[in-house]
Design a protein around this motif. Structure first.
Motif, PDB file in Angstrom:
ATOM      1  N   LYS A   8       0.835  -1.208   0.000  1.00 62.16           N
ATOM      2  CA  LYS A   8       0.000   0.000   0.000  1.00 62.16           C
ATOM      3  C   LYS A   8       0.867   1.255   0.000  1.00 62.16           C
ATOM      4  CE  LYS A   8      -4.316  -1.580   1.914  1.00 62.16           C
ATOM      5  NZ  LYS A   8      -5.135  -1.821   3.073  1.00 62.16           N
ATOM      6  N   SER A   9       2.011   1.171   0.703  1.00 66.15           N
ATOM      7  CA  SER A   9       2.901   2.334   0.837  1.00 66.15           C
ATOM      8  C   SER A   9       3.619   2.681  -0.478  1.00 66.15           C
ATOM      9  CB  SER A   9       3.929   2.061   1.939  1.00 66.15           C
ATOM     10  OG  SER A   9       4.582   0.837   1.672  1.00 66.15           O
ATOM     11  N   ASP A  10       3.477   1.845  -1.523  1.00 66.49           N
ATOM     12  CA  ASP A  10       4.136   2.127  -2.812  1.00 66.49           C
ATOM     13  C   ASP A  10       3.340   3.105  -3.676  1.00 66.49           C
ATOM     14  OD1 ASP A  10       6.295   0.369  -2.407  1.00 66.49           O
ATOM     15  OD2 ASP A  10       5.105  -1.352  -3.084  1.00 66.49           O
ATOM     16  N   LYS A  11       2.124   3.468  -3.239  1.00 67.07           N
ATOM     17  CA  LYS A  11       1.205   4.193  -4.125  1.00 67.07           C
ATOM     18  C   LYS A  11       1.821   5.463  -4.753  1.00 67.07           C
ATOM     19  CE  LYS A  11      -3.539   5.871  -4.429  1.00 67.07           C
ATOM     20  NZ  LYS A  11      -4.846   5.915  -3.775  1.00 67.07           N
ATOM     21  N   VAL A  12       2.417   6.319  -3.919  1.00 69.62           N
ATOM     22  CA  VAL A  12       2.918   7.597  -4.444  1.00 69.62           C
ATOM     23  C   VAL A  12       3.991   7.345  -5.511  1.00 69.62           C
ATOM     24  CG1 VAL A  12       4.155   9.723  -3.826  1.00 69.62           C
ATOM     25  CG2 VAL A  12       2.333   8.858  -2.347  1.00 69.62           C
ATOM     26  N   ILE A  31      -7.153   3.484  -9.636  1.00 73.75           N
ATOM     27  CA  ILE A  31      -7.461   2.061  -9.489  1.00 73.75           C
ATOM     28  C   ILE A  31      -6.540   1.357  -8.487  1.00 73.75           C
ATOM     29  CG2 ILE A  31      -5.998   1.076 -11.339  1.00 73.75           C
ATOM     30  CD1 ILE A  31      -9.595   0.446 -11.578  1.00 73.75           C
ATOM     31  N   PHE A  32      -5.466   2.071  -8.050  1.00 75.88           N
ATOM     32  CA  PHE A  32      -4.436   1.452  -7.202  1.00 75.88           C
ATOM     33  C   PHE A  32      -5.046   0.715  -6.001  1.00 75.88           C
ATOM     34  CE2 PHE A  32      -1.332   1.180  -3.859  1.00 75.88           C
ATOM     35  CZ  PHE A  32      -0.133   0.909  -4.499  1.00 75.88           C
ATOM     36  N   ASP A  33      -5.933   1.388  -5.251  1.00 77.43           N
ATOM     37  CA  ASP A  33      -6.478   0.779  -4.018  1.00 77.43           C
ATOM     38  C   ASP A  33      -7.281  -0.481  -4.350  1.00 77.43           C
ATOM     39  OD1 ASP A  33      -5.313   2.833  -2.645  1.00 77.43           O
ATOM     40  OD2 ASP A  33      -7.135   4.057  -2.597  1.00 77.43           O
ATOM     41  N   GLU A  34      -8.071  -0.418  -5.436  1.00 75.06           N
ATOM     42  CA  GLU A  34      -8.870  -1.588  -5.841  1.00 75.06           C
ATOM     43  C   GLU A  34      -7.953  -2.751  -6.229  1.00 75.06           C
ATOM     44  OE1 GLU A  34     -11.877  -0.618  -8.837  1.00 75.06           O
ATOM     45  OE2 GLU A  34     -11.678  -2.694  -9.526  1.00 75.06           O
ATOM     46  N   GLY A  52       8.848  -0.945 -12.646  1.00 78.39           N
ATOM     47  CA  GLY A  52       7.803  -1.513 -13.493  1.00 78.39           C
ATOM     48  C   GLY A  52       6.684  -2.079 -12.639  1.00 78.39           C
ATOM     49  N   ILE A  53       5.480  -2.175 -13.237  1.00 76.38           N
ATOM     50  CA  ILE A  53       4.324  -2.731 -12.515  1.00 76.38           C
ATOM     51  C   ILE A  53       3.432  -3.538 -13.472  1.00 76.38           C
ATOM     52  CG2 ILE A  53       4.207  -0.891 -10.766  1.00 76.38           C
ATOM     53  CD1 ILE A  53       1.851   0.309 -12.420  1.00 76.38           C
ATOM     54  N   ILE A  54       2.647  -4.432 -12.883  1.00 71.42           N
ATOM     55  CA  ILE A  54       1.603  -5.145 -13.643  1.00 71.42           C
ATOM     56  C   ILE A  54       0.565  -5.674 -12.644  1.00 71.42           C
ATOM     57  CG2 ILE A  54       2.616  -7.482 -13.602  1.00 71.42           C
ATOM     58  CD1 ILE A  54       1.779  -7.660 -16.629  1.00 71.42           C
ATOM     59  N   HIS A  55      -0.683  -5.780 -13.092  1.00 70.85           N
ATOM     60  CA  HIS A  55      -1.738  -6.357 -12.253  1.00 70.85           C
ATOM     61  C   HIS A  55      -2.348  -7.535 -12.993  1.00 70.85           C
ATOM     62  CE1 HIS A  55      -5.833  -6.586 -10.397  1.00 70.85           C
ATOM     63  NE2 HIS A  55      -5.118  -6.401  -9.317  1.00 70.85           N
ATOM     64  N   VAL A  56      -2.662  -8.613 -12.245  1.00 68.48           N
ATOM     65  CA  VAL A  56      -3.325  -9.769 -12.858  1.00 68.48           C
ATOM     66  C   VAL A  56      -4.551 -10.139 -12.041  1.00 68.48           C
ATOM     67  CG1 VAL A  56      -1.729 -11.386 -11.724  1.00 68.48           C
ATOM     68  CG2 VAL A  56      -3.059 -12.166 -13.656  1.00 68.48           C
ATOM     69  N   GLU A  66      -3.229  -6.392 -16.827  1.00 68.81           N
ATOM     70  CA  GLU A  66      -3.514  -4.956 -17.029  1.00 68.81           C
ATOM     71  C   GLU A  66      -2.464  -4.116 -16.323  1.00 68.81           C
ATOM     72  OE1 GLU A  66      -7.490  -4.876 -15.411  1.00 68.81           O
ATOM     73  OE2 GLU A  66      -6.786  -5.592 -13.474  1.00 68.81           O
ATOM     74  N   GLY A  67      -2.387  -2.862 -16.742  1.00 69.46           N
ATOM     75  CA  GLY A  67      -1.554  -1.874 -16.031  1.00 69.46           C
ATOM     76  C   GLY A  67      -0.056  -2.075 -16.180  1.00 69.46           C
ATOM     77  N   LEU A  68       0.388  -2.756 -17.254  1.00 65.20           N
ATOM     78  CA  LEU A  68       1.842  -2.911 -17.430  1.00 65.20           C
ATOM     79  C   LEU A  68       2.473  -1.542 -17.709  1.00 65.20           C
ATOM     80  CD1 LEU A  68       4.370  -4.733 -17.798  1.00 65.20           C
ATOM     81  CD2 LEU A  68       3.767  -4.877 -20.218  1.00 65.20           C
ATOM     82  N   ARG A  69       3.458  -1.178 -16.910  1.00 66.86           N
ATOM     83  CA  ARG A  69       4.194   0.083 -17.093  1.00 66.86           C
ATOM     84  C   ARG A  69       5.653  -0.175 -16.746  1.00 66.86           C
ATOM     85  NH1 ARG A  69      -0.245   0.853 -18.465  1.00 66.86           N
ATOM     86  NH2 ARG A  69      -1.761   2.441 -17.886  1.00 66.86           N
ATOM     87  N   VAL A  70       6.562   0.348 -17.582  1.00 66.50           N
ATOM     88  CA  VAL A  70       7.982   0.268 -17.263  1.00 66.50           C
ATOM     89  C   VAL A  70       8.550   1.682 -17.260  1.00 66.50           C
ATOM     90  CG1 VAL A  70      10.236  -0.551 -18.081  1.00 66.50           C
ATOM     91  CG2 VAL A  70       8.280  -2.100 -18.082  1.00 66.50           C
TER      92      VAL A  70
END
Ligand code: COA
Length: 223
Positions: A8-12, A31-34, A52-56, A66-70
């Motif tokens: 959760k602390s990674d949001k910013v 959408i981060f919290d969801e 980088g991030i990704i959600h599955v 979704e949400g792949l970012r580098v």
């Protein structure tokens, strides 16, 4: 580099990285919290920094990526591929799907290099965001007897027609027949609603998105 679960602390840090990665305001902040609550949210970390991030999200018989970012300074070093492969592995699904804007060549090249193949094409129409019931009331939509014959979008994820459990709705907008689904944003199987945010199969005035699918059974057959 490590691939770890998001905190959760990674949001910013994630929101800032995603906005630099996209070059504009990014929906990740909304959408981060969801995503922390449902599915698996991963981060790639180098020297303590998120690069980088990704959600599955896993559904009954497929997984949705979704949400792949580098990070812009860490591109073309295999981070996007590694995050995608990690998310695919975690999902343990035979079928994995994702959505890519048609003009996003890097992302399409990455997906096709991992054996994802196009299964559908959807158009996104920007406009005022309204709930299905508001639109239904204003257009006087009526339940139709037919059943859905094609895949559709809900919550910006693509689903095969069997997943749609509500009715189809018919009405008219600008003297044209519309056939709508009870989704968020509203999905139009037929027709157009000017000025209201929606997804549809109608290219007129919309941005084209490609739905891609990886099917491990097809890959095994090819090998
Ligand atoms: C798309 C994105 C995630 C790729 O991340 P990346 O870490 O640079 O990708 P990788 O280094 O893992 O590349 C893997 C493969 O993808 C393809 N690829 C990646 N970037 C590419 C580019 N700019 N042009 C052409 N092909 C590209 C190549 O096939 C590459 O393999 P190769 O380097 O061996 O040729 C990154 O460009 C990004 O964050 N873009 C902005 C956000 C975005 O578009 N996200 C996807 C939304 S669906």
């Amino acid at each position: 580099m490590e691939i770890l679960r998001m905190l959760k602390s990674d949001k910013v840090e994630v929101v800032s990285m995603a906005e630099t990665a996209s070059g504009h305001a990014d929906y990740i902040k909304d959408i981060f919290d969801e995503w922390m609550e449902s599915g698996v949210f991963l981060k790639a970390v180098i020297d303590g920094r998120i690069v980088g991030i990704i959600h599955v999200r896993v559904f009954k018989d497929f997984a949705w990526l979704e949400g792949l970012r580098v990070h812009i300074s860490h591109r073309r070093r295999g981070i996007g591929r590694l995050l995608t492969l990690k998310a695919m592995g975690i999902s343990r699904s035979k079928v994995i799907r994702l959505l890519i804007r048609k003009n996003n060549k890097p992302s399409l090249a990455l997906a096709t290099s991992l054996s994802f193949r196009q299964i559908d094409k959807i158009y996104y129409h920007g406009g005022t965001s309204k709930s299905f019931s508001e639109i239904s009331m204003s257009l006087g939509l009526k339940r139709a007897k037919e059943t859905l014959q094609c895949g559709y979008m809900d919550g910006w994820r693509w689903f095969p027609r069997e997943y749609y459990l509500s009715s189809l709705f018919i009405g008219t907008s600008d003297n044209e027949e519309i056939v709508a689904l009870e989704t968020s944003p509203i999905f139009l199987v037929k027709g157009n609603i000017k000025g209201i945010e929606h997804a549809s199969r109608n290219p007129r005035g919309g941005s084209c998105f490609i739905v891609l699918e990886y099917n491990s059974m097809d890959v095994v057959k090819l090998a």
